[in-house]
Design an enzyme around this catalytic site. Structure first.
Site, PDB file in Angstrom:
ATOM      1  N   HIS A 159      96.844  -1.055  35.581  1.00  0.00           N
ATOM      2  CA  HIS A 159      95.509  -1.573  36.133  1.00  0.00           C
ATOM      3  C   HIS A 159      94.881  -0.525  37.059  1.00  0.00           C
ATOM      4  CE1 HIS A 159      93.447  -4.326  38.958  1.00  0.00           C
ATOM      5  NE2 HIS A 159      92.482  -4.067  38.018  1.00  0.00           N
TER       6      HIS A 159
ATOM      7  N   ASN B 276      93.598  -7.115  43.648  1.00  0.00           N
ATOM      8  CA  ASN B 276      92.458  -8.032  43.524  1.00  0.00           C
ATOM      9  C   ASN B 276      93.072  -9.569  44.081  1.00  0.00           C
ATOM     10  OD1 ASN B 276      90.886  -6.416  42.274  1.00  0.00           O
ATOM     11  ND2 ASN B 276      91.556  -7.239  40.175  1.00  0.00           N
TER      12      ASN B 276
ATOM     13  N   SER C  30      93.113  -7.228  35.074  1.00  0.00           N
ATOM     14  CA  SER C  30      92.734  -7.281  36.635  1.00  0.00           C
ATOM     15  C   SER C  30      93.403  -8.499  37.116  1.00  0.00           C
ATOM     16  CB  SER C  30      91.089  -7.054  36.830  1.00  0.00           C
ATOM     17  OG  SER C  30      90.598  -8.107  36.363  1.00  0.00           O
TER      18      SER C  30
ATOM     19  N   GLU D  73      97.810   0.312  39.262  1.00  0.00           N
ATOM     20  CA  GLU D  73      98.863  -0.738  39.430  1.00  0.00           C
ATOM     21  C   GLU D  73      99.769  -0.825  37.945  1.00  0.00           C
ATOM     22  OE1 GLU D  73      97.457  -4.350  42.522  1.00  0.00           O
ATOM     23  OE2 GLU D  73      96.704  -4.315  40.516  1.00  0.00           O
TER      24      GLU D  73
END
Length: 653
Positions: free
Chosen positions: A446, A496, A425, A458
């Site tokens: 991800h 993130n 992540s 992702e």
């Protein structure tokens, strides 16, 4: 047999057979699906005029409308024309013209039968409802519905009134308000479809019988219609508003409320409902909400072109049976792939298998489908599935040395061409791959928690990767029904990276004594699906702390955040974090009053918007459109605002 002289058309073909049956086929040129563009509608006008002439001279006994596309019947109006159509000087006349055309089809003295397979959505369903009888293929590919609400509008080609005529007000309004797509059996149960067949090749024969038998669809029974009559209609409308308000606000998504208003005014008369469509539809089409939702739609559609063509995946191996790894494995099994799930022992894998079973029962209709999905998800503590897998996904704890050790033992076991992926992540791929013999094979895939709800994956590209590896990764995401956004390997990647300042900013305010309930309510008032504190609990406080540390955000040892992590109060998954959780729901106290809740929400999301600009500036994603769609799909950022950067551009963030 001499064929009647017909106007030349690009989107339609017509032939008359020896029984004087007319076979009308739609086949939008150069497109994977059929759509009702303005040109297609104008062509249909000229054809209907000929049908009227041929019917009056008894040269045509009926018309059968079919699709020439494998993808389905008609996917709706041509969304690419919506921006131009939002012009108030153009749209009302275009709607009236289409209303008049569909009314002429309905008024034809000969039967008109629609044969439906695959997608029959929006304007396509409205055209089908203007036909006298509808036959659909009863398989899993058939989807029937009105998705217009997802574009900030409601059906505008007469579908509001005709669906109420057929299904009754409660069922018809429900599918229009939710945008839900029905399977053929459900559509038949609602009386939107009159007959089901098992295979597409049976449509023509059944449609022929329907025309020769002069079959005509029956309207909804009186017991259903009564809910749209008299005082009951206002009662039903108010209940619909209450249910809608639980999901969206009128100022954010005006379309469902405008549809309910239309129903309350005219729901007892389906023809009046159709006449009233234009007045309420036109302002919606040009609204900021609809404009932003169209942008989101086109950005989402563009992601479908990212996958490498011809890539196929049958077997997946997931390493790590925690919440993320287990849920990724279950999702892949749900989507039809054979999945082996690896962890230290079967006892650690079993909870993931149990969660998978719950997912299968929730998403699949029949017991044999659930059983088959369970068989596709297999515990594999020794990793025997690695050598057979087309895709290997690591989803263990977010620690560099652990990930490096796992991949170091995998490289020689892979079959040629297999995807090697990490669900990291926040850690750059170059660091994870630095000891690999072929670092170019490692990509990032991800996923986001909860896997079954958030559509984004992702696809992370390192400096080692080539277009081939990234294309295969995007193709895999698409194969399991996810939306891939390609991002550059950088700490936190896209989602993130932008989420962390937003969530930590809210946490710091709670640490300073502000109400977590108020902050969460403010974010929701802005348009977020949940507030930042509830989101932190949902992500997991341990995951949040790990990502924050990886991105260089300090978490004071004495803070409540650090203390909760130390005490094992990790949020939703442990039953307590900033909130206590019962049956998957945060237990919230009273929300204090605030003079400008949405304004406070804008203040809260500002760090997210600021960081999105930084990420685009650094080239983590190539442009603002991809940044916006990635943040929407990965965080649920208010779609009606068009994404964080579009919201700032419009002065809303």
């Amino acid at each position: 047999m001499i064929q009647p002289q017909m106007p030349e058309t690009k989107h339609w073909s017509f032939r008359r057979d020896v029984e004087n049956l007319g076979w009308l086929t739609i086949n939008t040129p150069g497109a994977p699906v059929n759509t009702l563009s303005r040109e297609a509608i104008m062509e249909l006008e000229t054809l209907v005029e000929r049908f009227e002439d041929l019917a009056s001279s008894h040269e045509l006994v009926g018309v059968i409308l079919l699709s020439g596309k494998d993808s389905g019947f008609i996917a709706g109006a041509d969304v690419s024309e919506f921006d131009a159509m939002s012009d108030f000087s153009v749209l009302p006349e275009a709607l009236k013209r289409t209303h008049a055309l569909f009314a002429r089809i309905e008024a034809l003295k000969i039967p008109v039968v629609a044969g439906i397979h695959g997608f029959c959505l929006g304007g396509g369903l409205e055209l089908a409802l203007a036909c006298h009888y509808r036959i659909a293929v009863n398989n899993d590919k058939t989807r029937i519905g009105f998705p217009e609400v997802n574009l900030g509008i409601f059906p505008g080609f007469g579908g509001t009134g005709r669906s109420i005529r057929q299904a009754g007000p409660v069922d018809a309004m429900q599918i229009m308000l939710t945008g839900k797509m029905l399977r053929a059996g459900a559509a038949r149960g609602m009386n939107l479809v009159d007959k089901l067949v098992r295979h597409r090749d049976m449509l023509a024969w059944e449609a022929r019988k329907a025309v020769l038998g002069k079959r005509k669809s029956r309207e909804a029974a009186l017991v259903k219609k009564v809910m749209g009559m008299g005082p009951a209609r206002s009662y039903v409308a108010n209940k619909m508003r209450e249910q809608t308000a639980k999901k969206v606000r009128r100022e954010h998504y005006p379309a469902p409320y405008a549809l309910i208003d239309l129903f309350e005014a005219h729901g007892n008369d389906w023809r009046a409902m159709i006449r009233g469509e234009t007045e309420r539809f036109v302002p919606l089409m040009g609204s900021e909400t609809a404009t932003n939702l169209r942008r989101v739609f086109f950005a989402s559609e563009s992601l479908k072109k990212l996958g490498a063509k011809g890539a196929k995946f049958a077997r997946v191996h997931v390493i790590g049976a925690g919440v993320m790894g287990g849920d990724i494995a279950a999702w892949c099994a749900l989507k039809g792939m054979s999945v082996t799930l690896q962890d230290l022992d079967v006892e650690r894998i079993q909870p993931a298998l149990d969660r998978g079973k719950k997912l299968f029962k929730k998403r699949l209709r029949k017991k044999f489908e659930v059983d088959a999905a369970e068989l596709r998800l297999e515990a594999d503590p020794t990793g025997k599935g690695i050598s057979r897998a087309d895709v290997i996904i690591e989803a263990v704890v977010e620690k560099l040395e652990v990930k490096q050790s796992i991949f170091g033992g995998l490289e020689d076991k892979l079959k040629p061409g297999a995807i090697l992926a990490t669900n990291t992540s926040s850690i750059e791929l170059e660091r994870i791959a630095e000891h690999l013999k072929q670092p170019e094979r490692l990509i990032g895939l991800h996923f986001f928690n909860p896997v079954a709800q958030l559509p984004l994956v992702e696809v992370i590209r390192s400096t080692f990767n080539t277009d081939a590896e990234i294309g295969k990764g995007a193709a895999f995401a698409l194969a399991i029904g996810k939306s891939p956004v390609v991002v550059k390997s950088a700490p936190g990647f896209l989602v993130n990276r932008v989420l962390m300042p937003y969530m930590l900013g809210a946490v710091q305010r709670v640490e300073a004594g502000e109400s977590k309930e108020l902050l969460d309510a403010a974010a929701v008032a802005f348009g977020m699906p949940m507030g930042p504190i509830e989101l932190m609990d949902t992500v997991g406080l341990d995951v949040g702390k790990s990502v924050a540390t990886e991105l260089g955000h300090a978490i004071p040892v004495e803070s409540k955040f650090a203390t909760l992590v130390k005490d094992g109060k990790l949020g939703r998954k442990s039953g307590e974090g900033f909130y206590k959780w019962v049956d998957g729901k945060a237990q919230k106290g009273e929300t204090p009053d605030h003079a400008d809740l949405a304004g406070l929400g804008r203040e809260l999301v500002k760090p997210l918007v600021d960081m999105t600009e930084v990420v685009v500036g650094e080239g983590v994603v190539p442009n603002a459109d991809l940044a916006d769609i990635g943040v929407i799909l990965g965080t649920g950022f208010a779609p009606f605002r068009g994404g964080p950067l579009r919201a700032r551009q419009n002065g809303k963030a």
